[in-house]
Design a protein around this motif. Structure first.
Motif, PDB file in Angstrom:
ATOM      1  N   GLY A 186      19.195  15.051  -9.946  1.00 43.70           N
ATOM      2  CA  GLY A 186      17.860  14.499  -9.694  1.00 43.70           C
ATOM      3  C   GLY A 186      16.809  15.595  -9.734  1.00 43.70           C
ATOM      4  N   THR A 225      20.725  21.946   1.365  1.00 42.50           N
ATOM      5  CA  THR A 225      20.967  20.628   0.751  1.00 42.50           C
ATOM      6  C   THR A 225      22.213  20.630  -0.132  1.00 42.50           C
ATOM      7  N   GLY A 269      14.532  16.456  -7.602  1.00 47.00           N
ATOM      8  CA  GLY A 269      14.109  17.056  -6.321  1.00 47.00           C
ATOM      9  C   GLY A 269      14.568  18.489  -6.151  1.00 47.00           C
ATOM     10  N   ALA A 270      13.977  19.157  -5.162  1.00 48.86           N
ATOM     11  CA  ALA A 270      14.339  20.555  -4.865  1.00 48.86           C
ATOM     12  C   ALA A 270      15.723  20.625  -4.228  1.00 48.86           C
ATOM     13  N   GLN A 271      16.434  21.718  -4.515  1.00 50.18           N
ATOM     14  CA  GLN A 271      17.733  21.959  -3.873  1.00 50.18           C
ATOM     15  C   GLN A 271      17.686  23.322  -3.190  1.00 50.18           C
ATOM     16  N   ASN A 313      12.867  24.410  -9.089  1.00 54.49           N
ATOM     17  CA  ASN A 313      12.922  23.843  -7.724  1.00 54.49           C
ATOM     18  C   ASN A 313      14.249  24.088  -6.989  1.00 54.49           C
ATOM     19  N   TRP A 314      15.126  24.934  -7.558  1.00 47.96           N
ATOM     20  CA  TRP A 314      16.359  25.285  -6.847  1.00 47.96           C
ATOM     21  C   TRP A 314      16.169  26.682  -6.261  1.00 47.96           C
TER      22      TRP A 314
END
Length: 450
Positions: free
Chosen positions: A19, A99, A21-23, A60-61
Motif C-alpha cells: 500500500g 509498523t 502508506g508510510a512504513q 515513505n519507508w
C-alpha cells in the motif's frame, strides 16, 4: 482492444502490495556465525547496510532500528533460538510506532510469516517481498509490470495455502463451493494457474515483438554491448558518459533500471554501436525474481560484448562480482560471450591512485570521464574480434558511386584525396557481408589490407 483490456486487467493493483502508506521499519538480520550458510565474502554489518539501502529506496519507508541477532539456522520456524527470539520480540515491542519488520533473509514460509506477525504484532517482510515491492514501484513499461506480476504468483500461492489452513481451522475442514465439486483451494489454484498462463502469453507476445526489433538491428549490423553489474554500480551513468545522451537520468538507488533500454553511440573509428542498459543484480536475489526477468535478460545473449561494471569503492565489491558472474553463468550465455567479458572498475575518482589488481580490468570514473577513451578503444578492439569486421583501405574513383556506398554501408574513418588522378584512398571498418557486396559491385577497386 480486447488484448489491451485483458492486459490492463493483469496489470491491475496487486493484492500483495503493502500500500502507499508510510512504513516505519525495524531491520532484523539473522547473523549466521558458522557453517555452510556463512558467507566468507561479507559481514553481518555489510548485509544489514544493504537491507537499509533497500528500504531507503522506497518512498515513505523509514528505518527505525537495525538489529543483528545470531542464529545457527535461519531456516527454522522462528528463525532464531528461543532465548534470542524472546530478546528480539521485547526489542521490537519497545520500538515507537513500528509498523513492519524486514527480516533480512531470502524468503520465509507463509507459516513462519504468520507466526512472526502474530508474535510481533506488525507486518513481516523478507528480501523477496521488499525487492518485489521496489520492482513494483520502479516498473514503467508493460513488460516490466508483467514480469513483476509473474514474480508475485509464488507469493500468491503461498498466502493462499495459509488462508486455506486458517479457514479449515475455523470451520473444521474444507468446504466445497456452492455444489461445484471444487474446494476453495482448488478453485483459487485454478484461477492462479489461468492468471499465470495469461501473463506468460502476454510476455511471449512482447518477446516476439522484441525479437523482430532485434532482427532489424541485426540487418543494420549494429554491434550490441550489454552493460551489466551489481545494482547501483553506475551502469546508467557510464552509458550516459559513452553516448552523451542528455535524456538519461541516473539515480543513486537500487534497481533504478528495470527495463532494458538501448542507446546508440560511436566508437573512436566512427563505428556505430548500441549500448544496452540492463537490470542490476543483488546478492540472494530470489530465484523466482531472476526467472521472471529472464525475458529481459534474454537480450544479453544476443550481444557482441558484455561490459561488467563494478563499484570498486564498495566494501563488498568482491562478493558483488561473484554474484554478477554467477547470474550470468545461469543465463546459459554462449561461452565466447562469457570468455570475452570486459571488466570495468568504476568510481576510481573516490580512491587515491587506484590501480586494478585484476588482469585486463580498466579503471574509470563514469561521473568525471576518467579512462573513457581507453574504454572505448578496448570496446572497439573486442567488437572487431566478436563481429568479424575488418579495417582496410580501398582505392576508389571519386567520380563513381563507391564513396557514397561506403559511407552508407561501412564506417568511413579517413579519406585521402589524390587530386592529380581523381582518386582517393578510403580507410573503412566494414562487415564481412558488406565487404563481399563491395567486391561484387566494384571488382576493379584496389584493396589494401593492414
Amino acid at each position: 482492444e480486447e488484448d489491451e483490456a485483458a492486459l490492463e486487467e493483469l496489470l491491475g493493483p496487486s493484492p500483495l502490495a503493502p500500500g502507499p502508506g508510510a512504513q516505519r521499519v525495524a531491520i532484523v538480520h539473522p547473523a549466521v556465525k558458522w557453517g555452510p550458510r556463512k558467507s566468507p565474502l561479507t559481514t553481518a554489518e555489510l548485509q544489514t547496510a544493504e537491507a537499509v539501502a533497500l528500504v531507503d529506496t522506497l518512498q515513505n519507508w523509514t528505518v527505525l532500528d537495525k538489529i543483528i541477532i545470531p542464529t545457527k539456522n535461519p531456516n527454522k520456524k522462528f528463525v532464531f533460538g528461543k532465548g534470542n527470539f524472546q530478546v528480539l520480540t521485547e526489542k521490537i515491542k519497545k520500538l515507537p510506532h513500528v509498523t513492519a519488520v524486514f527480516l533480512n533473509v531470502e524468503r520465509i514460509s507463509s507459516l513462519t510469516k504468520k507466526e512472526l506477525e502474530s508474535a510481533w504484532g506488525v507486518k513481516v517482510f523478507d528480501r523477496y517481498t521488499v525487492v518485489l515491492h521496489i520492482f513494483r514501484c520502479n516498473a514503467r513499461t508493460k513488460e516490466a509490470k508483467l514480469q513483476v506480476a509473474l514474480a508475485e504468483i509464488p507469493l500468491l500461492r503461498s498466502s493462499l495455502k495459509n488462508e486455506v489452513s486458517q479457514r479449515d481451522q475455523q470451520r473444521g475442514g474444507s468446504r466445497y463451493i456452492m455444489g461445484s465439486g471444487e474446494t476453495f483451494l482448488e478453485t483459487q489454484n485454478r484461477v492462479l494457474k489461468e492468471r499465470e498462463l495469461k501473463i506468460r502469453n502476454a510476455l511471449e507476445k512482447l518477446r516476439r515483438k522484441r525479437t523482430l526489433l532485434r532482427t532489424q538491428r541485426r540487418k543494420c549490423e549494429f554491434p550490441m554491448v550489454s552493460v551489466m553489474g551489481y545494482t547501483n554500480c553506475g551502469k546508467t551513468t557510464l552509458i550516459k558518459a559513452l553516448t552523451g545522451e542528455a535524456g538519461l537520468q541516473p539515480r543513486d538507488q537500487l534497481f533504478a533500471t528495470l527495463d532494458i533500454t538501448a542507446h546508440a553511440a560511436y566508437l573512436p573509428s566512427h563505428m556505430a554501436v548500441i549500448y544496452v542498459d540492463t537490470i542490476g543484480f543483488l546478492t540472494d536475489l530470489p530465484h523466482n525474481l531472476v526467472e521472471s526477468f529472464s525475458a529481459t535478460l534474454e537480450e544479453v545473449a544476443y550481444s557482441d560484448l558484455i561490459v561488467h561494471v563494478r563499484d570498486i569503492t564498495h566494501p563488498e565489491t568482491t562478493l558483488q562480482k561473484a554474484t554478477v558472474l554467477s547470474v550470468l553463468r545461469n543465463l546459459n550465455l554462449p561461452s565466447h560471450l562469457l570468455d570475452s567479458i570486459l571488466e570495468v572498475h568504476n568510481k576510481v575518482d573516490l580512491i587515491e591512485r587506484y590501480k586494478p589488481t585484476e588482469e585486463n580490468a580498466l579503471a574509470i570514473s563514469a561521473l568525471l570521464g576518467h579512462g573513457l577513451e581507453e574504454l572505448k578503444q578496448e570496446i572497439e578492439k573486442k567488437i572487431l574480434i566478436a563481429t568479424g569486421k575488418k579495417i582496410l583501405t580501398v582505392s576508389i574513383n571519386l567520380e563513381g558511386p563507391q564513396l557514397s556506398w561506403l559511407y552508407k554501408e561501412a564506417a568511413v574513418q579517413e579519406v585521402e584525396v589524390m587530386p592529380e588522378d581523381g582518386t582517393a584512398r578510403v580507410k573503412v571498418i566494414i562487415s564481412s557481408s558488406a565487404f563481399s557486396r563491395y567486391k561484387n559491385l566494384f571488382p576493379s577497386s584496389k584493396i589494401f589490407m593492414p
